[in-house]
Design a protein around this motif. Structure first.
Motif, PDB file in Angstrom:
ATOM      1  N   CYS A 173      38.208  38.276  61.954  1.00  9.11           N
ATOM      2  CA  CYS A 173      38.941  39.493  62.347  1.00  9.11           C
ATOM      3  C   CYS A 173      38.030  40.449  63.115  1.00  9.11           C
ATOM      4  O   CYS A 173      38.443  41.035  64.122  1.00  9.11           O
ATOM      5  CB  CYS A 173      39.497  40.195  61.102  1.00  9.11           C
ATOM      6  N   LEU A 208      37.338  37.764  57.376  1.00  4.76           N
ATOM      7  CA  LEU A 208      36.999  39.111  57.828  1.00  4.76           C
ATOM      8  C   LEU A 208      36.044  39.058  59.020  1.00  4.76           C
ATOM      9  O   LEU A 208      36.136  39.872  59.936  1.00  4.76           O
ATOM     10  CB  LEU A 208      36.373  39.923  56.688  1.00  4.76           C
ATOM     11  N   SER A 245      42.944  43.289  57.367  1.00  2.27           N
ATOM     12  CA  SER A 245      41.567  43.331  56.877  1.00  2.27           C
ATOM     13  C   SER A 245      41.427  43.888  55.453  1.00  2.27           C
ATOM     14  O   SER A 245      40.755  43.272  54.620  1.00  2.27           O
ATOM     15  CB  SER A 245      40.682  44.126  57.838  1.00  2.27           C
TER      16      SER A 245
END
Length: 189
Positions: A7, A4, A100
């Protein structure tokens, strides 16, 4: 949480780059100047004015000026290339928006499995050990959803800007074709 974080970093990088790109594409004055020169019959000056300009609409006009035998097809090809360039990075943003929350859920599931293993080892006499693990696991879901939501807003903005620029390119290309067909002013003949 590490995926994450990656991302988030990729999304922020693309968003900043696209903001800078779209900020400079809003200028129409060079395109208007090129069209004015064409209407005056000053095609070579118009081509020189367009040469080297990095605005997508001006690049399309330059293609039309460079290929006066078939300006429509030349501008269409240049327009497709420019639209493709405007969309650069948007696929990655779209993937991050979808990925996500899933990564967040995966993190939560892995965290829940760990919490249940603690409960198995500690027994049901220590519920605080389990609830702390569950709360920690839910942070991954919240993080994934946050990354998706924060990325979704600029993504939709960029899609709208691509649509606006596409319409602008089409309008200017049509205006250039019409300018080629207009009679020259008396002093330009």
């Amino acid at each position: 949480m590490a995926p994450l974080g990656i991302c988030s970093l990729v999304a922020v990088t693309i968003i900043v780059e696209r903001l800078i790109f779209f900020r400079r594409t809003g200028f129409r004055q060079p395109a208007d100047e090129v069209l004015a020169l064409v209407r005056q019959g000053r095609h070579e000056e118009a081509l020189a004015k367009a040469d080297g300009n990095q605005l997508p609409v001006v690049k399309v006009l330059q293609a039309g000026l460079s290929h006066r035998r078939n300006p429509g097809k030349a501008m269409e090809a240049a327009g497709l290339a420019e639209i493709s360039g405007m969309k650069r990075g948007l696929t990655a943003l779209e993937t991050i928006i979808t990925l996500s929350p899933l990564l967040g859920l995966l993190g939560t599931i892995i965290g829940m499995i760990g919490s249940f293993q603690i409960m198995t080892l500690a027994g049901s006499s220590q519920p605080h050990a389990v609830t702390g693990g569950v709360a920690e696991a839910l942070i991954a879901t919240a993080s994934g959803i946050t990354v998706a939501v924060v990325t979704l807003i600029p993504y939709n903005y960029f899609l709208r800007r691509v649509e606006q620029e596409t319409e602008t390119i089409e309008q200017y290309a049509t205006r250039l074709e019409l300018a080629f067909n207009e009679p020259l002013p008396e002093r330009a003949r």
